[in-house]
Motif scaffolding. Structure first.
Motif, PDB file in Angstrom:
ATOM      1  N   GLU A 197       3.772 -10.539   7.933  1.00 43.29           N
ATOM      2  CA  GLU A 197       2.741 -10.625   6.888  1.00 43.29           C
ATOM      3  C   GLU A 197       1.473  -9.889   7.322  1.00 43.29           C
ATOM      4  N   ALA A 241      -8.528  -1.331   7.389  1.00 42.85           N
ATOM      5  CA  ALA A 241      -8.038  -2.704   7.530  1.00 42.85           C
ATOM      6  C   ALA A 241      -8.072  -3.151   8.988  1.00 42.85           C
ATOM      7  N   LYS A 283      -7.585  -5.308  -0.162  1.00 41.23           N
ATOM      8  CA  LYS A 283      -7.260  -4.678   1.116  1.00 41.23           C
ATOM      9  C   LYS A 283      -8.342  -4.922   2.157  1.00 41.23           C
ATOM     10  N   ALA A 297      -8.219 -11.675   2.788  1.00 42.48           N
ATOM     11  CA  ALA A 297      -6.821 -11.274   2.944  1.00 42.48           C
ATOM     12  C   ALA A 297      -6.201 -11.919   4.171  1.00 42.48           C
ATOM     13  N   GLU A 310      -1.658  -2.618   6.806  1.00 38.22           N
ATOM     14  CA  GLU A 310      -1.193  -1.359   6.215  1.00 38.22           C
ATOM     15  C   GLU A 310      -0.224  -0.577   7.095  1.00 38.22           C
ATOM     16  N   THR A 359       1.681  -6.089   6.846  1.00 35.74           N
ATOM     17  CA  THR A 359       1.408  -5.608   5.486  1.00 35.74           C
ATOM     18  C   THR A 359      -0.091  -5.497   5.226  1.00 35.74           C
ATOM     19  N   VAL A 360      -0.846  -6.540   5.613  1.00 35.26           N
ATOM     20  CA  VAL A 360      -2.290  -6.530   5.396  1.00 35.26           C
ATOM     21  C   VAL A 360      -2.960  -5.409   6.191  1.00 35.26           C
ATOM     22  N   MET A 371      -1.795  -3.423  -4.255  1.00 38.01           N
ATOM     23  CA  MET A 371      -2.937  -4.137  -3.672  1.00 38.01           C
ATOM     24  C   MET A 371      -4.187  -3.292  -3.885  1.00 38.01           C
TER      25      MET A 371
END
Length: 275
Positions: free
Chosen positions: A30, A105, A6, A11, A36, A33-34, A1
């Protein structure tokens, strides 16, 4: 990514789901993951903190954090169910607020979900809003529906950026009595970098939102195929919206006043207040 993906608000839009009732939700795995997080147990600890915050705000935890199972494949064809949560926008906001502030993030998620949650509150209390608040709410809706409209147009055969620019221009021409994006831009006295939709009042934005949603539905409902047929559809829908405004005795969109403040400027002011 990549860093662009990121730390781009898109996102969060990319992992958003909509159920059969039109309600938005995100899946914790999910979102993890975005944001981090690499280990579920660490992210689950953040979720538990967010649940406490939810309860402390007199909200029903189960309405914002719904337990859902997820089956994953293991070696040799075996499967195992892992824990997951279906999250409301408010739940995502609470998770972001309880996350590690050192992560870029997380910082982005805090702003994104705070603004989106506020937009939802504004739409639910629309009749009591100020003009600036209405502009913010409708502009937020336009972003969502333009994304859906772009998808419907692509399905119809509007594939290249040039095709889509023509498609969008046809919608404007129908609604604005023949004026395209370039003419509207000039009429409003905007600079090249300024976006038309950011300099519309709530009435003008509402007319454009109706144009976008109705074109989207017509393209899908009638399974319109071919970019030229899509162009014509957008033009005709815009024209019908214009005709409706005329029949109701309303002001034509090109004659409505251009606000001095852009939506982006209002958003920045509201974000400062939130912080």
């Amino acid at each position: 990514m990549t860093d662009i993906i990121k730390y781009n608000e898109q996102a969060f839009e990319n992992i958003k789901h909509v159920n059969e009732y039109g309600q938005e939700f995100w899946l914790a795995r999910e979102l993890m993951t975005v944001l981090e997080y690499k280990q579920w147990r660490r992210f689950e600890a953040i979720i538990e903190k967010a649940k406490v915050s939810c309860l402390s705000s007199n909200n029903t935890v189960s309405e914002h954090f719904a337990n859902v199972g997820k089956m994953i494949k293991l070696a040799k064809g075996a499967v195992r169910e892992i824990e997951d949560f279906q999250l409301s926008r408010y739940a995502c906001y609470l998770i972001a607020m309880n996350g590690d502030p050192r992560k870029k993030a997380i910082a982005l998620a805090q702003t994104y979900f705070a603004v989106k949650t506020r937009q939802q509150e504004l739409m639910e209390n629309y009749d009591n809003l100020t003009e600036e608040q209405r502009r913010l709410a409708i502009r937020g809706e336009m972003i969502t529906h333009n994304k859906s409209l772009a998808e419907a147009a692509q399905n119809a055969g509007v594939c290249t950026p040039k095709d889509y620019a023509i498609f969008q221009n046809k919608g404007y021409q129908g609604l604005y009595g023949g004026l395209g994006a370039k003419e509207i831009h000039a009429r409003k006295g905007l600079k090249k970098s300024q976006k038309i939709l950011d300099y519309m009042g709530s009435t003008e934005l509402a007319a454009n939102l109706f144009r976008a949603t109705q074109t989207d539905e017509k393209l899908r409902r009638e399974n319109i195929q071919g970019k030229y047929a899509a162009y014509d559809t957008h033009f005709e829908v815009g024209k019908k919206v214009r005709q409706t405004i005329k029949e109701l005795g309303g002001t034509m969109p090109e004659d409505l006043p251009t606000p001095q403040k852009s939506v982006k400027q209002i958003e920045r002011e509201h974000q400062k207040k939130l912080k």
